[in-house]
Design a protein around this motif. Structure first.
Motif, PDB file in Angstrom:
ATOM      1  N   TYR A 168     -13.767  14.279   4.657  1.00  0.00           N
ATOM      2  CA  TYR A 168     -13.889  12.903   4.158  1.00  0.00           C
ATOM      3  C   TYR A 168     -12.719  12.544   3.235  1.00  0.00           C
ATOM      4  O   TYR A 168     -12.157  11.445   3.324  1.00  0.00           O
ATOM      5  N   LYS A 169     -12.348  13.478   2.368  1.00  0.00           N
ATOM      6  CA  LYS A 169     -11.234  13.231   1.442  1.00  0.00           C
ATOM      7  C   LYS A 169      -9.932  13.018   2.198  1.00  0.00           C
ATOM      8  O   LYS A 169      -9.129  12.124   1.871  1.00  0.00           O
ATOM      9  N   SER A 191     -10.077   9.614   4.011  1.00  0.00           N
ATOM     10  CA  SER A 191     -10.015   8.481   3.091  1.00  0.00           C
ATOM     11  C   SER A 191      -8.590   8.160   2.658  1.00  0.00           C
ATOM     12  O   SER A 191      -8.258   6.996   2.363  1.00  0.00           O
ATOM     13  N   THR A 192      -7.711   9.181   2.635  1.00  0.00           N
ATOM     14  CA  THR A 192      -6.314   8.940   2.257  1.00  0.00           C
ATOM     15  C   THR A 192      -5.541   8.207   3.362  1.00  0.00           C
ATOM     16  O   THR A 192      -4.482   7.652   3.107  1.00  0.00           O
ATOM     17  N   ALA A 226      -7.289   6.014   5.702  1.00  0.00           N
ATOM     18  CA  ALA A 226      -8.058   4.870   6.204  1.00  0.00           C
ATOM     19  C   ALA A 226      -7.350   3.532   5.971  1.00  0.00           C
ATOM     20  O   ALA A 226      -7.249   2.708   6.888  1.00  0.00           O
ATOM     21  N   SER A 227      -6.837   3.320   4.758  1.00  0.00           N
ATOM     22  CA  SER A 227      -6.173   2.055   4.434  1.00  0.00           C
ATOM     23  C   SER A 227      -4.950   1.841   5.314  1.00  0.00           C
ATOM     24  O   SER A 227      -4.713   0.743   5.826  1.00  0.00           O
ATOM     25  N   ARG A 247      -9.575   0.461  -1.553  1.00  0.00           N
ATOM     26  CA  ARG A 247      -9.896   1.811  -1.091  1.00  0.00           C
ATOM     27  C   ARG A 247      -9.213   2.906  -1.917  1.00  0.00           C
ATOM     28  O   ARG A 247      -9.295   4.072  -1.576  1.00  0.00           O
ATOM     29  N   ASN A 248      -8.528   2.527  -3.006  1.00  0.00           N
ATOM     30  CA  ASN A 248      -7.774   3.507  -3.781  1.00  0.00           C
ATOM     31  C   ASN A 248      -8.322   3.614  -5.191  1.00  0.00           C
ATOM     32  O   ASN A 248      -8.224   2.673  -5.989  1.00  0.00           O
ATOM     33  N   LYS A 249      -8.884   4.770  -5.524  1.00  0.00           N
ATOM     34  CA  LYS A 249      -9.511   4.981  -6.824  1.00  0.00           C
ATOM     35  C   LYS A 249      -8.487   4.945  -7.962  1.00  0.00           C
ATOM     36  O   LYS A 249      -8.739   4.358  -9.019  1.00  0.00           O
TER      37      LYS A 249
END
Length: 293
Positions: free
Chosen positions: A207-208, A211-212, A214-215, A265-267
């Motif tokens: 998932y990590k 997620s990097t 996806a954007s 989408r970026n913490k």
């Protein structure tokens, strides 16, 4: 009003993203270096089209000088091509980070990043200069009415009374090299990324890693999809109204959505914005209280 609001959002969102990256030392990495490039491109890309479009909407005179039209076409082509290259480089960066993590700092050194960005910018501007010169050498004997929101190559091909076959071939070759090659590099990078992610045992790790990316995948899909529809369709199947709508999608809508997609989408970006805003609000309150006292 719609285009005005979109343009302000584009400027503010992209400027905010650039400032956030500059403020947070944690974000001084290759990925954010290319993201800053992308934000700057989006600001310029939108600025080549939207201000003139707004002026023409309000003014009675909707004409554009030959020089202004050539400059608009030049920069629109250059920034669009540069965005293609930068998105491909960003995919390569994600490939290096996920598939070659131990060698990442060596592969994506600052010298390499600067060289990749420089090649992207220089090659795009050289290509656009040739395309613009070639376009304005054609004859426009029937009409000088551009059936479009701005000066772009496809509507000029339809206006020309000279044989445009050679120009269409050169345009397809240029678009093929820039768009198709960039998209192919992105595709290859993500095939390797996906195969690496599938080998990760833990679901949290998968998932990590996903997620990097996806954007970037969302931005690539939207940007490349619209460009390929416009430039790789047969001339006989093209429609002026559809072409204008597609052009506005990647010229005005995409530059507005890109920073929003990356920010949401970026913490790290969200945390920096939150902390910066809170800090500014607290400082302003303290200044007001001190002045009252």
């Amino acid at each position: 009003m719609t285009f005005l609001v979109m343009y302000f959002i584009t400027l503010l969102a992209n400027l905010l993203l650039i400032i956030v990256v500059r403020l947070n030392p944690k974000l001084h990495t290759p990925m954010y270096f290319f993201l800053v490039n992308l934000s700057f491109i989006d600001i310029c890309f939108s600025t080549t089209v939207v201000p003139k479009l707004l002026y023409n909407t309000l003014a009675k005179d909707r004409s554009i000088s030959l020089l202004e039209c050539a400059v608009q076409m030049q920069f629109h082509l250059a920034f669009g091509s540069t965005e293609c290259f930068i998105l491909a480089v960003m995919a390569y960066d994600r490939f290096a980070a996920i598939c070659r993590p131990l060698h990442y700092n060596t592969i994506m050194s600052w010298k390499t990043c600067i060289n990749l960005a420089a090649v992207s910018w220089i090659s795009s501007f050289i290509n656009s200069i040739f395309q613009v010169i070639y376009t304005f050498q054609m004859s426009f004997c029937h009409t000088h009415h551009v059936n479009h929101f701005f000066c772009e190559v496809p509507p000029f091909l339809k206006m020309s009374c000279s044989d445009t076959w050679l120009h269409e071939v050169s345009l397809c070759i240029a678009a093929g090299i820039i768009v198709s090659l960039s998209f192919l590099l992105i595709l290859i990078s993500y095939i390797h990324i996906l195969s690496t992610i599938l080998r990760i045992r833990s679901s949290s790790g998968r998932y990590k890693a996903l997620s990097t990316c996806a954007s970037h995948v969302i931005v690539v899909t939207f940007f490349y999809g619209t460009i390929m529809i416009l430039y790789f369709r047969l001339r006989s199947r093209s429609s002026p109204d559809i072409d204008k709508s597609i052009s506005m999608l990647y010229s005005a809508v995409t530059p507005m959505l890109n920073p929003i997609i990356y920010s949401v989408r970026n913490k790290d970006v969200k945390d920096t914005v939150r902390k910066t805003l809170v800090k500014e609000v607290l400082q302003s309150k303290i200044m007001v209280i001190s002045q009252l006292n």
